[in-house]
Design a protein around this motif. Sequence first.
Motif, PDB file in Angstrom:
ATOM      1  N   MET A 245      -8.065 148.376   7.877  1.00 48.84           N
ATOM      2  CA  MET A 245      -9.363 148.589   7.234  1.00 48.84           C
ATOM      3  C   MET A 245     -10.396 147.606   7.771  1.00 48.84           C
ATOM      4  N   GLN A 246      -9.990 146.357   7.974  1.00 52.24           N
ATOM      5  CA  GLN A 246     -10.917 145.356   8.518  1.00 52.24           C
ATOM      6  C   GLN A 246     -11.327 145.720   9.950  1.00 52.24           C
ATOM      7  N   ARG A 247     -10.358 146.121  10.743  1.00 50.70           N
ATOM      8  CA  ARG A 247     -10.624 146.466  12.141  1.00 50.70           C
ATOM      9  C   ARG A 247     -11.540 147.682  12.247  1.00 50.70           C
ATOM     10  N   GLU A 248     -11.417 148.615  11.304  1.00 55.65           N
ATOM     11  CA  GLU A 248     -12.226 149.826  11.343  1.00 55.65           C
ATOM     12  C   GLU A 248     -13.580 149.665  10.658  1.00 55.65           C
ATOM     13  N   GLY A 249     -13.915 148.439  10.265  1.00 56.99           N
ATOM     14  CA  GLY A 249     -15.232 148.170   9.708  1.00 56.99           C
ATOM     15  C   GLY A 249     -15.389 148.434   8.230  1.00 56.99           C
ATOM     16  N   SER A 250     -14.267 148.582   7.525  1.00 56.79           N
ATOM     17  CA  SER A 250     -14.308 148.800   6.070  1.00 56.79           C
ATOM     18  C   SER A 250     -13.378 147.815   5.376  1.00 56.79           C
ATOM     19  N   PRO A 251     -13.659 146.490   5.465  1.00 55.70           N
ATOM     20  CA  PRO A 251     -12.747 145.511   4.866  1.00 55.70           C
ATOM     21  C   PRO A 251     -12.515 145.796   3.392  1.00 55.70           C
ATOM     22  N   TYR A 252     -11.237 145.676   2.979  1.00 58.68           N
ATOM     23  CA  TYR A 252     -10.851 146.047   1.621  1.00 58.68           C
ATOM     24  C   TYR A 252     -10.834 144.817   0.733  1.00 58.68           C
ATOM     25  N   CYS A 253     -11.683 144.811  -0.303  1.00 57.01           N
ATOM     26  CA  CYS A 253     -11.734 143.703  -1.263  1.00 57.01           C
ATOM     27  C   CYS A 253     -11.430 144.252  -2.654  1.00 57.01           C
ATOM     28  N   GLY A 254     -10.430 143.671  -3.311  1.00 56.19           N
ATOM     29  CA  GLY A 254     -10.087 144.108  -4.662  1.00 56.19           C
ATOM     30  C   GLY A 254      -8.604 144.361  -4.790  1.00 56.19           C
ATOM     31  N   ILE A 255      -8.249 145.136  -5.819  1.00 53.49           N
ATOM     32  CA  ILE A 255      -6.852 145.520  -6.052  1.00 53.49           C
ATOM     33  C   ILE A 255      -6.529 146.749  -5.211  1.00 53.49           C
ATOM     34  N   LEU A 256      -5.436 146.690  -4.479  1.00 53.69           N
ATOM     35  CA  LEU A 256      -4.956 147.860  -3.753  1.00 53.69           C
ATOM     36  C   LEU A 256      -3.605 148.260  -4.330  1.00 53.69           C
ATOM     37  N   TYR A 257      -3.539 149.503  -4.787  1.00 57.24           N
ATOM     38  CA  TYR A 257      -2.312 150.097  -5.325  1.00 57.24           C
ATOM     39  C   TYR A 257      -1.693 150.909  -4.194  1.00 57.24           C
ATOM     40  N   VAL A 258      -0.439 150.623  -3.886  1.00 55.18           N
ATOM     41  CA  VAL A 258       0.263 151.374  -2.848  1.00 55.18           C
ATOM     42  C   VAL A 258       1.423 152.120  -3.498  1.00 55.18           C
ATOM     43  N   GLY A 259       1.315 153.458  -3.549  1.00 47.38           N
ATOM     44  CA  GLY A 259       2.396 154.278  -4.079  1.00 47.38           C
ATOM     45  C   GLY A 259       3.394 154.578  -2.980  1.00 47.38           C
ATOM     46  N   LEU A 260       4.669 154.303  -3.239  1.00 45.10           N
ATOM     47  CA  LEU A 260       5.702 154.401  -2.210  1.00 45.10           C
ATOM     48  C   LEU A 260       6.838 155.314  -2.638  1.00 45.10           C
ATOM     49  N   MET A 261       7.455 155.944  -1.648  1.00 44.40           N
ATOM     50  CA  MET A 261       8.733 156.607  -1.843  1.00 44.40           C
ATOM     51  C   MET A 261       9.761 155.830  -1.029  1.00 44.40           C
TER      52      MET A 261
END
Length: 424
Positions: free
Chosen positions: A258-274
């Motif tokens: 996300m940082q490399r693509e110009g949209s740095p992610y700030c906040g809580i990130l929820y990752v749903g996994l199988m």
Amino acid sequence: MNIAIIGNGGRENALAWAVRKSPKTENLYILSGNGGTEKYGINVHIDLQPPFSAIVDFVKTEKIDLVIVGPEKPLVEGLVDVLSGHGIPVFGPSSKAARLEGSKAFMKEFMQRNSIPTAGFRIFHSPDEAIDYVKEQNKPFVVKTDGLAAGKGALVCKTMEETLDAIEKIMVRKEFGNAGDKVVLEELLEGEEVSVFVLSDGSDFIWLASAQDHKRVFDNDLGPNTGGMGAYAPTPFIDEELKEIITDSIVEPTISGMQREGSPYCGILYVGLMLTKDGPKVIEYNARFGDPEAEVVLPLLKTDFVDIALRAVGSQLTSLNCEFESGFCTGIVIASKGYPDSYRKGFAISGDLNDEKDVFVFHAGTKKLPDGKIVTDGGRVFCVTALGSSLEESIKKAYLKAENIHFEGAFYRKDIGAKGLRGK
């Protein structure tokens, strides 16, 4: 500090509870809150729709020092961008970063670009093309709306016929509105479904917790998908070795991508996994705390949540050491009859709604009347949450509390946490 929380669900009630515990909090406002959030601050009923001018005016007038955005819709619609443009500190991802949740097509293509493990997929703009593809493949798929659908836009189909019906439901009958203009058809994955929560300041990140949600409305994972009927944390399915694998193959590539693509992610990130036999694979991202996962993750957090949010906003996560309770937390959602489809509101609520030392009643779909009475005002009405030294203890305490809350048509699953007990 003067702090404002955006949202009115169980997640926002849990956030208000966590923020009120902070010694940094002086005045707390919840926009627009529910029947339970007034225990922690002041509910403010104003227009929350884009272009968010009412929110900006309120925040400036009340000299708000920090805004915490709870739900996904205002994040995707750009509330963080608007507030940041006015120089207001705000906790949550920008609209470009929130596309990880706001567009399933973007999410899947992002993972493909960044070699993040996920299910095979195809994106379709036309129902006819999607239907032809399913018939050609002659097998079932998971059918997902591209846009937001209140946590109900992923239809897990077990037969080809169910898949065709899901496409018809989403793209032809438009039961999820414009969210179904595009669909993602995903290969079915087998394994245990879990979630992890990380906090990012755009470049650095830290783990918060793992959890397991229960999406289906009835016991034994039967019935339609809901926004979540209960959760527990942490999940025994993720040990230190698997945590390292998830960090290296999924979390780090997501944040750096996300940082490399110009949209740095700030906040809580929820990752749903199988958790498949081939390793963990991403099912979905959420650009915020899950609901009801927030209600079981936040009670386990010993570190001041306001401090956490401020450090994320100020890009200072490298110096943060988060501390957690050593036990488990279980949350039972009490819902209205008919949910997740149509249901009635306005039923009087009786019973024990008081918080205890390790047991909390987080309001989700409630409303406080002028006479002080609390009535139902949503499909998911409460999330009853309990801490325990063991998963068994936290489950038992949560159900004991839930049994003492009553309203017409109230129901809840009786097997929240059972998978965790079996998986130990």
